[in-house]
Design an enzyme around this catalytic site. Structure first.
Site, PDB file in Angstrom:
ATOM      1  N   TYR A  77       0.826  -1.211   0.000  1.00 30.15           N
ATOM      2  CA  TYR A  77       0.000   0.000   0.000  1.00 30.15           C
ATOM      3  C   TYR A  77       0.852   1.249   0.000  1.00 30.15           C
ATOM      4  O   TYR A  77       2.081   1.187   0.164  1.00 30.15           O
ATOM      5  CB  TYR A  77      -0.949  -0.003   1.202  1.00 30.15           C
ATOM      6  CG  TYR A  77      -0.297   0.349   2.531  1.00 30.15           C
ATOM      7  CD1 TYR A  77       0.527  -0.553   3.190  1.00 30.15           C
ATOM      8  CD2 TYR A  77      -0.491   1.597   3.124  1.00 30.15           C
ATOM      9  CE1 TYR A  77       1.119  -0.231   4.412  1.00 30.15           C
ATOM     10  CE2 TYR A  77       0.099   1.928   4.346  1.00 30.15           C
ATOM     11  CZ  TYR A  77       0.908   1.009   4.978  1.00 30.15           C
ATOM     12  OH  TYR A  77       1.499   1.331   6.180  1.00 30.15           O
ATOM     13  N   ARG A 113      -7.271 -20.824  -1.499  1.00 29.01           N
ATOM     14  CA  ARG A 113      -6.199 -20.612  -0.520  1.00 29.01           C
ATOM     15  C   ARG A 113      -5.047 -21.598  -0.716  1.00 29.01           C
ATOM     16  O   ARG A 113      -5.242 -22.813  -0.657  1.00 29.01           O
ATOM     17  CB  ARG A 113      -6.743 -20.733   0.909  1.00 29.01           C
ATOM     18  CG  ARG A 113      -5.679 -20.407   1.961  1.00 29.01           C
ATOM     19  CD  ARG A 113      -6.235 -20.462   3.377  1.00 29.01           C
ATOM     20  NE  ARG A 113      -5.207 -20.108   4.355  1.00 29.01           N
ATOM     21  CZ  ARG A 113      -4.292 -20.965   4.837  1.00 29.01           C
ATOM     22  NH1 ARG A 113      -4.285 -22.227   4.425  1.00 29.01           N
ATOM     23  NH2 ARG A 113      -3.393 -20.564   5.712  1.00 29.01           N
ATOM     24  N   LYS A 149       6.371  -1.973   1.896  1.00 31.13           N
ATOM     25  CA  LYS A 149       5.213  -1.329   2.531  1.00 31.13           C
ATOM     26  C   LYS A 149       4.020  -2.273   2.413  1.00 31.13           C
ATOM     27  O   LYS A 149       3.123  -2.102   1.592  1.00 31.13           O
ATOM     28  CB  LYS A 149       4.942   0.051   1.902  1.00 31.13           C
ATOM     29  CG  LYS A 149       4.101   0.948   2.815  1.00 31.13           C
ATOM     30  CD  LYS A 149       4.216   2.392   2.440  1.00 31.13           C
ATOM     31  CE  LYS A 149       3.238   3.288   3.193  1.00 31.13           C
ATOM     32  NZ  LYS A 149       3.421   3.338   4.638  1.00 31.13           N
ATOM     33  N   GLU A 182      12.860   2.239  13.734  1.00 31.34           N
ATOM     34  CA  GLU A 182      11.922   3.320  13.422  1.00 31.34           C
ATOM     35  C   GLU A 182      10.848   3.290  14.495  1.00 31.34           C
ATOM     36  O   GLU A 182      11.097   2.779  15.596  1.00 31.34           O
ATOM     37  CB  GLU A 182      11.363   3.126  11.999  1.00 31.34           C
ATOM     38  CG  GLU A 182      10.706   1.772  11.782  1.00 31.34           C
ATOM     39  CD  GLU A 182      10.154   1.569  10.377  1.00 31.34           C
ATOM     40  OE1 GLU A 182       9.950   2.543   9.647  1.00 31.34           O
ATOM     41  OE2 GLU A 182       9.883   0.403  10.041  1.00 31.34           O
ATOM     42  N   LEU A 193      11.041   1.173   7.016  1.00 30.88           N
ATOM     43  CA  LEU A 193      10.345   1.611   5.813  1.00 30.88           C
ATOM     44  C   LEU A 193      11.090   2.833   5.257  1.00 30.88           C
ATOM     45  O   LEU A 193      11.375   3.771   6.019  1.00 30.88           O
ATOM     46  CB  LEU A 193       8.897   1.998   6.137  1.00 30.88           C
ATOM     47  CG  LEU A 193       8.147   2.337   4.858  1.00 30.88           C
ATOM     48  CD1 LEU A 193       7.650   1.067   4.181  1.00 30.88           C
ATOM     49  CD2 LEU A 193       7.021   3.298   5.099  1.00 30.88           C
TER      50      LEU A 193
HETATM   51  N1  PDD Z   1       2.967   5.101   7.629  1.00 34.31           N
HETATM   52  N2  PDD Z   1       7.658   3.718   8.993  1.00 34.31           N
HETATM   53  C1  PDD Z   1       6.501   3.025   9.017  1.00 34.31           C
HETATM   54  C2  PDD Z   1       6.486   1.679   9.645  1.00 34.31           C
HETATM   55  C3  PDD Z   1       5.345   3.587   8.453  1.00 34.31           C
HETATM   56  O1  PDD Z   1       4.194   2.897   8.460  1.00 34.31           O
HETATM   57  C4  PDD Z   1       5.401   4.909   7.885  1.00 34.31           C
HETATM   58  C5  PDD Z   1       4.210   5.547   7.250  1.00 34.31           C
HETATM   59  C6  PDD Z   1       6.624   5.581   7.900  1.00 34.31           C
HETATM   60  C7  PDD Z   1       6.793   6.945   7.285  1.00 34.31           C
HETATM   61  O2  PDD Z   1       6.724   6.895   5.869  1.00 34.31           O
HETATM   62  P1  PDD Z   1       6.238   8.146   4.998  1.00 34.31           P
HETATM   63  O3  PDD Z   1       7.078   9.297   5.389  1.00 34.31           O
HETATM   64  O4  PDD Z   1       6.446   7.719   3.606  1.00 34.31           O
HETATM   65  O5  PDD Z   1       4.795   8.381   5.355  1.00 34.31           O
HETATM   66  C8  PDD Z   1       7.733   4.949   8.447  1.00 34.31           C
HETATM   67  C9  PDD Z   1       1.797   5.560   6.930  1.00 34.31           C
HETATM   68  C10 PDD Z   1       1.568   7.043   6.995  1.00 34.31           C
HETATM   69  C11 PDD Z   1       0.611   4.726   7.363  1.00 34.31           C
HETATM   70  O6  PDD Z   1       0.769   3.517   7.422  1.00 34.31           O
HETATM   71  O7  PDD Z   1      -0.491   5.266   7.578  1.00 34.31           O
END
Ligand code: PDD
Length: 286
Positions: free
Chosen positions: A33, A100, A147, A179, A203
């Protein structure tokens, strides 16, 4: 106005959007996503988000169902169908519907879903006060650069902070910062901005890249390298970054003040520069 979403080629009211129960997104969390922030009805850093989507799709061997131009057109259309000036566009691609079986089935069509929510960035009061975070051991898998919609680890870790009314859970693996459950993390020590490199343990955040770009352009002292848990716990400042949080100061970690317990001077400068960067981007895209 009914909430309009996009599913597999059509825009429709959310109540009418249904996915078969054998969709591998539902059965296995087999999909990826993106979340793209839209300011003043314009997508911010879209090319970078689409590049990361392609990276995630390549990693899990799903053929991208759309060209970048098609994705851009779908996003423009869903933005048009919603009132807000600032929107958060969520879209996902799952492998599709099949009996499945763990192995990837051949010849199925990916399921594509997109929705828009109001983009709620931190209020001026929260930017001013900073937020509380807790920490936890990062027990997620070793492909955190994808992601993936399989976010159970992230959800469980986020819940730990939600349980105590904190904003995020900052994660350590083998004594090093990775993170947070849905954000990247920066620290400041002795006026140096530090953040871990983009590898399989984090990420690759789009906001992370923007913050580094600004920091380097404005001659902040920056080091991208492994950051120890000890460095985080004795940091002068800690920042969270994400598309929805933008840049946010952490003022307590596990109940202890970060620095003097207030958002620090480098945060204040970065926050202002980030807002300026957004404005310039929006003007350039107009
Ligand atoms: N999340 N690390 C993780 C685990 C994340 O899920 C996200 C973003 C980030 C930051 O990435 P970016 O700067 O590209 O938004 C880092 C999104 C916003 C979410 O899952 O809603």
């Amino acid at each position: 106005m009914p909430d309009i979403v996009y599913l597999n080629g059509k825009f429709m009211p959310i109540e009418e959007a249904h996915v078969p129960v054998l969709d591998r997104g539902f059965i296995f969390g087999d999909g990826v996503y993106e979340v793209v922030p839209v300011y003043s009805r314009r997508a911010f850093r879209l090319a970078e988000h689409l590049r990361r989507l392609q990276y995630s799709l390549d990693k899990i061997r799903i053929t991208n169902p759309h060209s970048d131009a098609e994705w851009a057109a779908l996003i423009a259309e869903i933005v048009k169908r919603h009132d807000g000036e600032d929107q958060s566009i969520y879209f996902q691609v799952t492998r599709g519907v099949a009996k499945r079986d763990h192995a990837f089935p051949k010849g199925i069509k990916p399921t594509v879903f997109m929705m828009s929510n109001p983009l709620v960035t931190p209020s001026p009061a929260v930017v001013e006060s900073g937020v509380a975070c807790i920490s936890a051991v990062d027990y997620r898998w070793l492909n955190c650069d994808i992601k993936s919609v399989s976010l159970l680890g992230n959800c469980m870790l986020r819940q730990l902070s939600a349980d105590v009314g904190a904003t995020e859970t900052i994660l350590f693996r083998d004594g090093k910062l990775t993170e947070a459950s849905s954000s990247n993390v920066f620290i400041v020590k002795d006026s140096v901005v530090l953040t871990p490199p983009k590898d399989h343990l984090v990420l690759p955040g789009i906001t992370y890249d923007v913050v580094l770009e600004i920091a380097r352009a404005r001659e902040f002292e920056v080091e991208v390298r492994g950051v120890t848990e000890g460095e985080v716990r004795s940091a002068d400042e800690i920042w969270l970054t994400s598309s929805t949080k933008e840049v946010l100061a952490v003022t307590t970690l596990d109940g202890k003040p970060v620095g003097d317990g207030k958002p620090g001077p480098l945060f204040r400068r970065m926050h202002a520069l980030y807002q300026q960067f957004k404005q310039e981007h929006m003007r350039a895209a107009a």
